[in-house]
Design a protein around this motif. Structure first.
Motif, PDB file in Angstrom:
ATOM      1  N   GLY A 197      10.742 -29.004 -11.258  1.00 42.33           N
ATOM      2  CA  GLY A 197      10.493 -28.053 -10.171  1.00 42.33           C
ATOM      3  C   GLY A 197       9.066 -27.517 -10.222  1.00 42.33           C
ATOM      4  O   GLY A 197       8.544 -27.230 -11.289  1.00 42.33           O
ATOM      5  N   GLY A 198       8.438 -27.426  -9.069  1.00 44.74           N
ATOM      6  CA  GLY A 198       7.132 -26.788  -8.945  1.00 44.74           C
ATOM      7  C   GLY A 198       5.927 -27.605  -9.371  1.00 44.74           C
ATOM      8  O   GLY A 198       4.806 -27.088  -9.392  1.00 44.74           O
ATOM      9  N   PRO A 237      -2.133 -25.793  -2.061  1.00 43.12           N
ATOM     10  CA  PRO A 237      -1.820 -26.360  -0.756  1.00 43.12           C
ATOM     11  C   PRO A 237      -0.488 -25.840  -0.229  1.00 43.12           C
ATOM     12  O   PRO A 237       0.466 -25.686  -0.985  1.00 43.12           O
ATOM     13  CB  PRO A 237      -1.740 -27.866  -1.041  1.00 43.12           C
ATOM     14  CG  PRO A 237      -1.464 -27.979  -2.492  1.00 43.12           C
ATOM     15  CD  PRO A 237      -2.096 -26.796  -3.137  1.00 43.12           C
ATOM     16  N   ASN A 254      -0.633 -34.063 -11.721  1.00 42.67           N
ATOM     17  CA  ASN A 254      -1.129 -33.164 -10.668  1.00 42.67           C
ATOM     18  C   ASN A 254      -1.637 -31.854 -11.281  1.00 42.67           C
ATOM     19  O   ASN A 254      -1.197 -31.444 -12.342  1.00 42.67           O
ATOM     20  CB  ASN A 254       0.017 -32.892  -9.679  1.00 42.67           C
ATOM     21  CG  ASN A 254      -0.434 -32.079  -8.474  1.00 42.67           C
ATOM     22  OD1 ASN A 254      -1.584 -32.193  -8.019  1.00 42.67           O
ATOM     23  ND2 ASN A 254       0.459 -31.260  -7.940  1.00 42.67           N
ATOM     24  N   ARG A 255      -2.533 -31.216 -10.570  1.00 46.28           N
ATOM     25  CA  ARG A 255      -3.108 -29.921 -10.995  1.00 46.28           C
ATOM     26  C   ARG A 255      -3.829 -30.055 -12.340  1.00 46.28           C
ATOM     27  O   ARG A 255      -3.653 -29.219 -13.230  1.00 46.28           O
ATOM     28  CB  ARG A 255      -2.022 -28.853 -11.084  1.00 46.28           C
ATOM     29  CG  ARG A 255      -1.461 -28.507  -9.719  1.00 46.28           C
ATOM     30  CD  ARG A 255      -0.945 -27.114  -9.583  1.00 46.28           C
ATOM     31  NE  ARG A 255      -0.092 -26.608 -10.601  1.00 46.28           N
ATOM     32  CZ  ARG A 255       1.189 -26.299 -10.443  1.00 46.28           C
ATOM     33  NH1 ARG A 255       1.767 -26.490  -9.268  1.00 46.28           N
ATOM     34  NH2 ARG A 255       1.879 -25.792 -11.422  1.00 46.28           N
ATOM     35  N   GLY A 265       4.658 -30.262  -7.815  1.00 51.12           N
ATOM     36  CA  GLY A 265       3.890 -30.807  -6.691  1.00 51.12           C
ATOM     37  C   GLY A 265       4.554 -31.972  -5.982  1.00 51.12           C
ATOM     38  O   GLY A 265       3.894 -32.752  -5.304  1.00 51.12           O
ATOM     39  N   LYS A 266       5.884 -32.082  -6.096  1.00 49.03           N
ATOM     40  CA  LYS A 266       6.595 -33.203  -5.454  1.00 49.03           C
ATOM     41  C   LYS A 266       6.410 -33.183  -3.933  1.00 49.03           C
ATOM     42  O   LYS A 266       6.099 -34.203  -3.328  1.00 49.03           O
ATOM     43  CB  LYS A 266       8.103 -33.135  -5.764  1.00 49.03           C
ATOM     44  CG  LYS A 266       8.443 -33.316  -7.224  1.00 49.03           C
ATOM     45  CD  LYS A 266       9.941 -33.337  -7.432  1.00 49.03           C
ATOM     46  CE  LYS A 266      10.615 -32.034  -7.039  1.00 49.03           C
ATOM     47  NZ  LYS A 266      10.282 -30.893  -7.906  1.00 49.03           N
ATOM     48  N   THR A 267       6.609 -32.008  -3.344  1.00 48.00           N
ATOM     49  CA  THR A 267       6.509 -31.924  -1.885  1.00 48.00           C
ATOM     50  C   THR A 267       5.075 -32.205  -1.433  1.00 48.00           C
ATOM     51  O   THR A 267       4.851 -32.921  -0.456  1.00 48.00           O
ATOM     52  CB  THR A 267       6.997 -30.535  -1.414  1.00 48.00           C
ATOM     53  OG1 THR A 267       8.325 -30.351  -1.914  1.00 48.00           O
ATOM     54  CG2 THR A 267       7.033 -30.438   0.093  1.00 48.00           C
ATOM     55  N   THR A 268       4.108 -31.679  -2.184  1.00 46.93           N
ATOM     56  CA  THR A 268       2.693 -31.915  -1.852  1.00 46.93           C
ATOM     57  C   THR A 268       2.375 -33.408  -1.912  1.00 46.93           C
ATOM     58  O   THR A 268       1.741 -33.950  -1.000  1.00 46.93           O
ATOM     59  CB  THR A 268       1.792 -31.152  -2.866  1.00 46.93           C
ATOM     60  OG1 THR A 268       2.203 -29.781  -2.888  1.00 46.93           O
ATOM     61  CG2 THR A 268       0.338 -31.237  -2.496  1.00 46.93           C
ATOM     62  N   TYR A 321       6.092 -25.876   4.487  1.00 48.87           N
ATOM     63  CA  TYR A 321       4.833 -26.632   4.509  1.00 48.87           C
ATOM     64  C   TYR A 321       4.505 -27.093   5.932  1.00 48.87           C
ATOM     65  O   TYR A 321       3.364 -27.124   6.346  1.00 48.87           O
ATOM     66  CB  TYR A 321       4.940 -27.872   3.615  1.00 48.87           C
ATOM     67  CG  TYR A 321       4.614 -27.622   2.176  1.00 48.87           C
ATOM     68  CD1 TYR A 321       3.462 -28.139   1.613  1.00 48.87           C
ATOM     69  CD2 TYR A 321       5.459 -26.878   1.368  1.00 48.87           C
ATOM     70  CE1 TYR A 321       3.164 -27.922   0.282  1.00 48.87           C
ATOM     71  CE2 TYR A 321       5.177 -26.658   0.046  1.00 48.87           C
ATOM     72  CZ  TYR A 321       4.037 -27.176  -0.494  1.00 48.87           C
ATOM     73  OH  TYR A 321       3.745 -26.959  -1.809  1.00 48.87           O
ATOM     74  N   MET A 336      -6.457 -27.776  -7.141  1.00 51.10           N
ATOM     75  CA  MET A 336      -7.200 -27.263  -5.979  1.00 51.10           C
ATOM     76  C   MET A 336      -7.447 -25.770  -6.168  1.00 51.10           C
ATOM     77  O   MET A 336      -6.614 -25.080  -6.764  1.00 51.10           O
ATOM     78  CB  MET A 336      -6.391 -27.465  -4.689  1.00 51.10           C
ATOM     79  CG  MET A 336      -6.245 -28.898  -4.255  1.00 51.10           C
ATOM     80  SD  MET A 336      -5.177 -29.041  -2.796  1.00 51.10           S
ATOM     81  CE  MET A 336      -6.359 -28.888  -1.456  1.00 51.10           C
ATOM     82  N   ALA A 343      -6.757 -33.367  -9.176  1.00 55.14           N
ATOM     83  CA  ALA A 343      -7.330 -32.137  -9.741  1.00 55.14           C
ATOM     84  C   ALA A 343      -6.632 -30.904  -9.181  1.00 55.14           C
ATOM     85  O   ALA A 343      -5.967 -30.959  -8.135  1.00 55.14           O
ATOM     86  CB  ALA A 343      -8.819 -32.080  -9.406  1.00 55.14           C
TER      87      ALA A 343
HETATM   88  N1  LIG Z   1      -3.265 -30.128  -6.795  1.00 56.49           N
HETATM   89  C1  LIG Z   1      -2.861 -28.870  -6.670  1.00 56.49           C
HETATM   90  N2  LIG Z   1      -3.703 -27.843  -6.933  1.00 56.49           N
HETATM   91  C2  LIG Z   1      -3.295 -26.563  -6.839  1.00 56.49           C
HETATM   92  N3  LIG Z   1      -2.071 -26.189  -6.480  1.00 56.49           N
HETATM   93  C3  LIG Z   1      -1.177 -27.154  -6.208  1.00 56.49           C
HETATM   94  C4  LIG Z   1      -1.524 -28.541  -6.281  1.00 56.49           C
HETATM   95  N4  LIG Z   1      -0.412 -29.273  -5.952  1.00 56.49           N
HETATM   96  C5  LIG Z   1       0.556 -28.373  -5.684  1.00 56.49           C
HETATM   97  N5  LIG Z   1       0.104 -27.109  -5.822  1.00 56.49           N
HETATM   98  C6  LIG Z   1       0.868 -25.855  -5.642  1.00 56.49           C
HETATM   99  O1  LIG Z   1       1.913 -25.859  -6.605  1.00 56.49           O
HETATM  100  C7  LIG Z   1       3.086 -25.293  -6.068  1.00 56.49           C
HETATM  101  C8  LIG Z   1       4.188 -26.294  -6.144  1.00 56.49           C
HETATM  102  O2  LIG Z   1       3.903 -27.421  -5.323  1.00 56.49           O
HETATM  103  P1  LIG Z   1       5.050 -28.177  -4.526  1.00 56.49           P
HETATM  104  O3  LIG Z   1       5.802 -27.225  -3.666  1.00 56.49           O
HETATM  105  O4  LIG Z   1       4.445 -29.366  -3.888  1.00 56.49           O
HETATM  106  O5  LIG Z   1       5.907 -28.609  -5.777  1.00 56.49           O
HETATM  107  P2  LIG Z   1       7.440 -29.097  -5.838  1.00 56.49           P
HETATM  108  O6  LIG Z   1       7.538 -29.929  -7.052  1.00 56.49           O
HETATM  109  O7  LIG Z   1       7.812 -29.707  -4.549  1.00 56.49           O
HETATM  110  O8  LIG Z   1       8.160 -27.722  -6.042  1.00 56.49           O
HETATM  111  P3  LIG Z   1       9.725 -27.378  -5.828  1.00 56.49           P
HETATM  112  O9  LIG Z   1      10.414 -27.945  -7.033  1.00 56.49           O
HETATM  113  O10 LIG Z   1       9.727 -25.894  -5.805  1.00 56.49           O
HETATM  114  O11 LIG Z   1      10.131 -28.024  -4.553  1.00 56.49           O
HETATM  115  C9  LIG Z   1       2.755 -24.900  -4.637  1.00 56.49           C
HETATM  116  O12 LIG Z   1       2.396 -23.554  -4.614  1.00 56.49           O
HETATM  117  C10 LIG Z   1       1.563 -25.761  -4.302  1.00 56.49           C
HETATM  118  O13 LIG Z   1       0.747 -25.143  -3.348  1.00 56.49           O
END
Ligand SMILES: Nc1ncnc2c1ncn2[C@@H]1O[C@H](COP(=O)(O)OP(=O)(O)OP(=O)(O)O)[C@@H](O)[C@H]1O
Ligand SMILES: [Mg+2]
Length: 333
Positions: A29-30, A310, A264-265, A32-35, A65, A306, A304
């Motif tokens: 979780g969290g 996002p 990611n990140r 960046g999967k959705t990103t 998103y 951001m 990297a």
């Molecule tokens: N490369 C990045 N740099 C900075 N912040 C990021 C980056 N990728 C994702 N984030 C941030 O990290 C958080 C989690 O991203 P995201 O929602 O894509 O993850 P997820 O795995 O889908 O989370 P969840 O399990 O809650 O669905 C968000 O606040 C997003 O804006």
């Protein structure tokens, strides 16, 4: 000289895909999967692919998103990109009702046993949620109006069980079919001996054959690397990386292709200022080890961190400038 930035899609073998291709995105979780899903959708749409983004993750934030209203309505989020958030609870209720009707018909004695609310009982059954996810997944493989379906998967444990389910179902359906065949042949022999007419066509056997071919088909699709790709995402921290190792191991057992790992990140030089350099270095080394222990080795994409997290389709476009590299193959290969 203009440097062409790497694209996430470079890490996937999209030229050889059979369509519709299903990309499952997994990870803690969290991370960046959705990103990552959104970014892949953008890149694929630019290549002229018709994309469907489907979120099976109840806390997936896909709608936020995309700035979209409620779940279960498929909408065009951008040219060439459709999106849907599944509302698993509602669907689970419908499937539970179907099963409970069937159970009531087959076993009227359930009421006598005090199992009055059969719907609730079915819903509480172990593996029921996975069954609902599997139904959705199966319907996504049947889509002929899109080229690529990107699935934002539920939490890792459930996602892996969903992927394992067709083989498990197939095992049980086979055993039941063998049993039923015996019963039918005994019934036939008895009827013959008594000089009675025996029905050769057995509805239960027919249903079991149907189920067998459905699960065989689905298993074939999930295990076909031309039809299915899994992308595992992690941030450079111990737990998300550990989760990728579990995903890699389980997918190998289930013969499903892990095609790309996304780190990611990643902070890079900034990690030093924050005192996170060692943790990040160890995490990236471990991801590389996991990647190189698999054959064929998945690619590695490094994105990297951001400066602004996002939170929209536009931000996912901007993420393109943060994709640092895509690595293919491994030295030992
Ligand atoms: N490369 C990045 N740099 C900075 N912040 C990021 C980056 N990728 C994702 N984030 C941030 O990290 C958080 C989690 O991203 P995201 O929602 O894509 O993850 P997820 O795995 O889908 O989370 P969840 O399990 O809650 O669905 C968000 O606040 C997003 O804006
Ligand atoms: Mg998400």
């Amino acid at each position: 000289m203009v440097r062409t930035l790497p694209q996430l899609i470079d890490g996937l073998d999209q030229r050889v895909w059979r369509l519709p291709h299903v990309i499952m995105i997994m990870g803690k979780g969290g991370v960046g999967k959705t990103t990552v899903g959104l970014r892949l959708a953008i890149e694929l749409a630019r290549l002229g692919r018709r994309v469907l983004l489907a979120s099976l993750d109840p806390a997936g934030h896909l709608l936020e998103y995309l700035g979209l209203p409620g779940p279960l309505r498929e909408v065009e989020a951008a040219p060439g990109i459709r999106a849907i958030q599944y509302e698993v609870d509602g669907l689970a209720r419908k499937v539970a009702e179907e099963y409970s009707l069937l159970l009531r018909r087959l076993m009227p004695g359930l009421q006598a046993l005090g199992v009055e609310d059969v719907v609730e009982t079915v819903r509480e059954a172990p593996g029921f949620e996975e069954e609902v996810f599997l139904r959705i997944l199966s319907s996504l493989y049947e889509r002929r109006d899109v080229d690529v379906v990107i699935v934002d998967m539920p939490p890792t444990g459930i996602a892996l069980r969903v992927v394992a389910l067709p083989r498990l179902h197939l095992f049980w359906v086979e055993r039941l079919r063998e049993l039923r065949e015996k019963i039918v042949s005994i019934k036939y022999a008895i009827a013959n001996a008594l000089g009675r007419h025996a029905e050769a066509d057995d509805p239960v056997l027919r249903r079991l054959e149907e189920l067998r071919s459905r699960y065989q088909g689905l298993l074939g699709e999930i295990e076909d690397p031309l039809r299915t790709s899994v992308v595992a995402v992690a941030t450079p921290e111990p737990l998300p990386v550990y989760e990728v190792s579990v995903i890699a191991k389980k997918l190998q057992e289930h013969r499903v292709a892990l095609k790309m790992i996304v780190a990611n990140r990643v902070l890079g030089e900034r990690a030093q200022q924050l005192g996170l350099e060692e943790m990040e270095r160890q995490a990236l080394t471990r991801l590389e080890e996991i990647r190189c222990s698999l054959r064929p080795s998945p690619s590695l994409a490094v994105i990297a961190h951001m400066s602004r997290p996002p939170s929209s389709l536009r931000d996912a476009e901007a993420l393109g400038d943060y994709i640092l590299k895509i690595k293919h193959g491994c030295k030992r290969e």
